[in-house]
Design an enzyme around this catalytic site. Sequence first.
Site, PDB file in Angstrom:
ATOM      1  N   HIS A 303      -0.734   8.747  11.036  1.00 48.30           N
ATOM      2  CA  HIS A 303      -0.524   7.047  10.383  1.00 48.30           C
ATOM      3  C   HIS A 303      -0.050   7.312   8.849  1.00 48.30           C
ATOM      4  O   HIS A 303      -1.937   8.262   8.270  1.00 48.30           O
ATOM      5  CB  HIS A 303      -0.841   5.953  10.809  1.00 48.30           C
ATOM      6  CG  HIS A 303      -0.278   4.810  11.035  1.00 48.30           C
ATOM      7  ND1 HIS A 303      -0.033   4.406   8.884  1.00 48.30           N
ATOM      8  CD2 HIS A 303       1.294   4.431  11.774  1.00 48.30           C
ATOM      9  CE1 HIS A 303       0.810   2.982   9.211  1.00 48.30           C
ATOM     10  NE2 HIS A 303       1.332   3.039  11.043  1.00 48.30           N
ATOM     11  N   ASP A 360       2.162   4.552  18.840  1.00 54.73           N
ATOM     12  CA  ASP A 360       3.089   4.722  19.838  1.00 54.73           C
ATOM     13  C   ASP A 360       2.238   5.791  21.207  1.00 54.73           C
ATOM     14  O   ASP A 360       3.427   6.385  21.894  1.00 54.73           O
ATOM     15  CB  ASP A 360       4.303   5.571  18.911  1.00 54.73           C
ATOM     16  CG  ASP A 360       5.019   4.979  18.171  1.00 54.73           C
ATOM     17  OD1 ASP A 360       5.692   3.804  18.588  1.00 54.73           O
ATOM     18  OD2 ASP A 360       5.476   5.232  16.820  1.00 54.73           O
TER      19      ASP A 360
HETATM   20  N1  ACO Z   1       0.964  16.903  13.928  1.00 50.11           N
HETATM   21  C1  ACO Z   1       0.587  17.926  13.221  1.00 50.11           C
HETATM   22  N2  ACO Z   1      -0.113  17.410  12.127  1.00 50.11           N
HETATM   23  C2  ACO Z   1       0.320  16.368  11.219  1.00 50.11           C
HETATM   24  C3  ACO Z   1       0.420  15.544  12.280  1.00 50.11           C
HETATM   25  C4  ACO Z   1       1.154  15.320  13.574  1.00 50.11           C
HETATM   26  N3  ACO Z   1       1.468  14.258  14.022  1.00 50.11           N
HETATM   27  N4  ACO Z   1       0.820  14.100  11.169  1.00 50.11           N
HETATM   28  C5  ACO Z   1       0.358  14.614   9.757  1.00 50.11           C
HETATM   29  N5  ACO Z   1      -0.016  16.200  10.042  1.00 50.11           N
HETATM   30  C6  ACO Z   1      -0.401  16.479   9.396  1.00 50.11           C
HETATM   31  C7  ACO Z   1       0.156  17.202   7.894  1.00 50.11           C
HETATM   32  O1  ACO Z   1       1.411  18.388   8.439  1.00 50.11           O
HETATM   33  C8  ACO Z   1      -0.215  17.755   6.731  1.00 50.11           C
HETATM   34  O2  ACO Z   1      -0.518  18.384   6.881  1.00 50.11           O
HETATM   35  P1  ACO Z   1      -1.003  19.232   5.299  1.00 50.11           P
HETATM   36  O3  ACO Z   1      -1.235  18.166   3.970  1.00 50.11           O
HETATM   37  O4  ACO Z   1      -1.770  20.256   5.579  1.00 50.11           O
HETATM   38  O5  ACO Z   1       0.105  19.797   4.688  1.00 50.11           O
HETATM   39  C9  ACO Z   1      -0.801  15.930   6.170  1.00 50.11           C
HETATM   40  O6  ACO Z   1      -1.503  16.045   8.649  1.00 50.11           O
HETATM   41  C10 ACO Z   1      -0.148  14.584   5.983  1.00 50.11           C
HETATM   42  O7  ACO Z   1       0.541  14.753   6.854  1.00 50.11           O
HETATM   43  P2  ACO Z   1       2.221  13.893   5.894  1.00 50.11           P
HETATM   44  O8  ACO Z   1       3.052  13.994   7.054  1.00 50.11           O
HETATM   45  O9  ACO Z   1       2.390  14.030   4.153  1.00 50.11           O
HETATM   46  O10 ACO Z   1       1.211  12.456   5.787  1.00 50.11           O
HETATM   47  P3  ACO Z   1       2.471  11.213   6.079  1.00 50.11           P
HETATM   48  O11 ACO Z   1       2.102   9.340   5.947  1.00 50.11           O
HETATM   49  O12 ACO Z   1       3.937  11.033   4.750  1.00 50.11           O
HETATM   50  O13 ACO Z   1       3.071  11.110   7.357  1.00 50.11           O
HETATM   51  C11 ACO Z   1       3.522  10.887   9.568  1.00 50.11           C
HETATM   52  C12 ACO Z   1       3.248  10.245   8.272  1.00 50.11           C
HETATM   53  C13 ACO Z   1       4.991  10.104   9.558  1.00 50.11           C
HETATM   54  C14 ACO Z   1       3.337   9.149  10.556  1.00 50.11           C
HETATM   55  C15 ACO Z   1       3.110  11.526  10.401  1.00 50.11           C
HETATM   56  O14 ACO Z   1       1.582  11.187  10.436  1.00 50.11           O
HETATM   57  C16 ACO Z   1       3.500  12.055  11.210  1.00 50.11           C
HETATM   58  O15 ACO Z   1       4.822  13.092  11.485  1.00 50.11           O
HETATM   59  N6  ACO Z   1       3.607  11.577  13.264  1.00 50.11           N
HETATM   60  C17 ACO Z   1       4.303  12.493  13.801  1.00 50.11           C
HETATM   61  C18 ACO Z   1       5.186  11.346  14.800  1.00 50.11           C
HETATM   62  C19 ACO Z   1       4.395   9.540  14.408  1.00 50.11           C
HETATM   63  O16 ACO Z   1       3.792   9.973  15.887  1.00 50.11           O
HETATM   64  N7  ACO Z   1       5.862   8.869  13.960  1.00 50.11           N
HETATM   65  C20 ACO Z   1       5.027   7.460  14.713  1.00 50.11           C
HETATM   66  C21 ACO Z   1       3.748   7.008  12.968  1.00 50.11           C
HETATM   67  S1  ACO Z   1       4.070   5.229  13.902  1.00 50.11           S
HETATM   68  C22 ACO Z   1       5.009   3.642  13.706  1.00 50.11           C
HETATM   69  O17 ACO Z   1       6.012   4.823  12.690  1.00 50.11           O
HETATM   70  C23 ACO Z   1       4.976   2.873  13.637  1.00 50.11           C
END
Ligand code: ACO
Length: 425
Positions: A303, A360
């Site tokens: 998140h 979610d």
């Molecule tokens: N699985 C594996 N790795 C992940 C995940 C995941 N679900 N989420 C983040 N990471 C990793 C990224 O690869 C990144 O790694 P790095 O630092 O080595 O490059 C690090 O964690 C930070 O991730 P970002 O993408 O920069 O985080 P951001 O804040 O931009 O994205 C998001 C947040 C979009 C929710 C992301 O965690 C994600 O894609 N999760 C899966 C989709 C999801 O569940 N979305 C629902 C969110 S809740 C809502 O909207 C109601």
Amino acid sequence: MTSAKLTYDGKDYELGLIEGTEGEVGIDTRKLRKDTGGAITYDPGYGNTGSCSSAITFIDGEKGILRYRGYGIEELAEKARFVEVCHLLIYGSLPNEQQLEEFSRRLTLHTLIHEDMKKFFEGYAASAHPMAILSTMVASLSAYYPDSADDHDIDLNIVRLLAKAKTIAAFSYKKSMGHPVIYPSNDLSYTQNFLHMLFALPVEEYRVPTVLDEALNLLLILHADHEQNCSTSAVRMVGSSQANLFVAISAGINALWGPLHGGANQKVIEMLRGIRNDGSDYKKYVAKAKDKDDPFRLMGFGHRVYKNYDPRARLLKKAADDVLAELGVDDPLLDIARELEQVALEDGYFVERNLYPNVDFYSGIIYRAMGIPTEMFTVMFALGRLPGWIAHWKEMREDPTTRIHRPRQIYTGENSRPFVPISER
Ligand code: ACO
């Protein structure tokens, strides 16, 4: 501390500070461009940018706190009805008995959609995604209930939207099933009415089971607002041009649909199903999620704001156990979800990056147990988020300092060059 200092191109600039009621500090850069002769702040993804001040929802991502208008999400989830939360978010206070009765009455009276709009459903293929139907139908409400500058009319449109969105959502479900639509019933509460329109059939009597009513109430409350997330920012962005309520909310619905946002609830179930069909080897999927060369992510994990635990996920994890037990549902996907969560929470990759289950992760398991098809999950989220979007649209509209949202950019393209005639290209 009253200001911050910025040194740029050998010159000092004093920037004012804005402090929120929970001690959050913002550095005021509104005059930066003008004062510095063109420099802007650069923050793709807006991770450090405050786009507005707002009195609706407070989140402390480090401590896992979520409050609507000062009330903790745990208490609201335990004690409130969704309609009370709608009133709280939109009008700023919990309704007293008389206000609640009047608000509920208005929501009931406006539940029907215009008969002409029913014809729209005939134009969609049975396979049409219900989010596509919801967003276009909500935008189409503006064709029936025109925009007005009058506060009374605006409030009426707010009530219409809240009341009719669930009818539209239920009709889109019936369309996908090939079933006749079920009209709303004025004897039922907001949540009962929706469940009735979803699950009743003209051939037999249907009574809304209390367990479904309670589960829906909880899910809607937990989704009701989340301050400046992607979809709410989309609502504010579109609304800042003074576009009407219906089209601004339709933009929010579209933004929510994406798998990185509300669309994740559908993707979580698809992922869990995929893992089960692949022999339930969840460890393999944890490894895939960690592999930078593999685009796979654990859906329902991570998140932007929560770096401790999503308090909504904690409530839903417990609710998933309770609802499934009460409905007598034994879902193998819940077992996979629990194991996946356990492995991920102990894995260094997820621990270092503060990746925890989000709202979610468990909501889809509950929707499944309730008999709601996977494609409807994000629609359920949208119905819950409606009062939040509306509250933000209203707050923005009533704020005299609101300006049209218009971010800047750093241009990285070609410098000026002469046109090349086609014969010389
Ligand atoms: N699985 C594996 N790795 C992940 C995940 C995941 N679900 N989420 C983040 N990471 C990793 C990224 O690869 C990144 O790694 P790095 O630092 O080595 O490059 C690090 O964690 C930070 O991730 P970002 O993408 O920069 O985080 P951001 O804040 O931009 O994205 C998001 C947040 C979009 C929710 C992301 O965690 C994600 O894609 N999760 C899966 C989709 C999801 O569940 N979305 C629902 C969110 S809740 C809502 O909207 C109601």
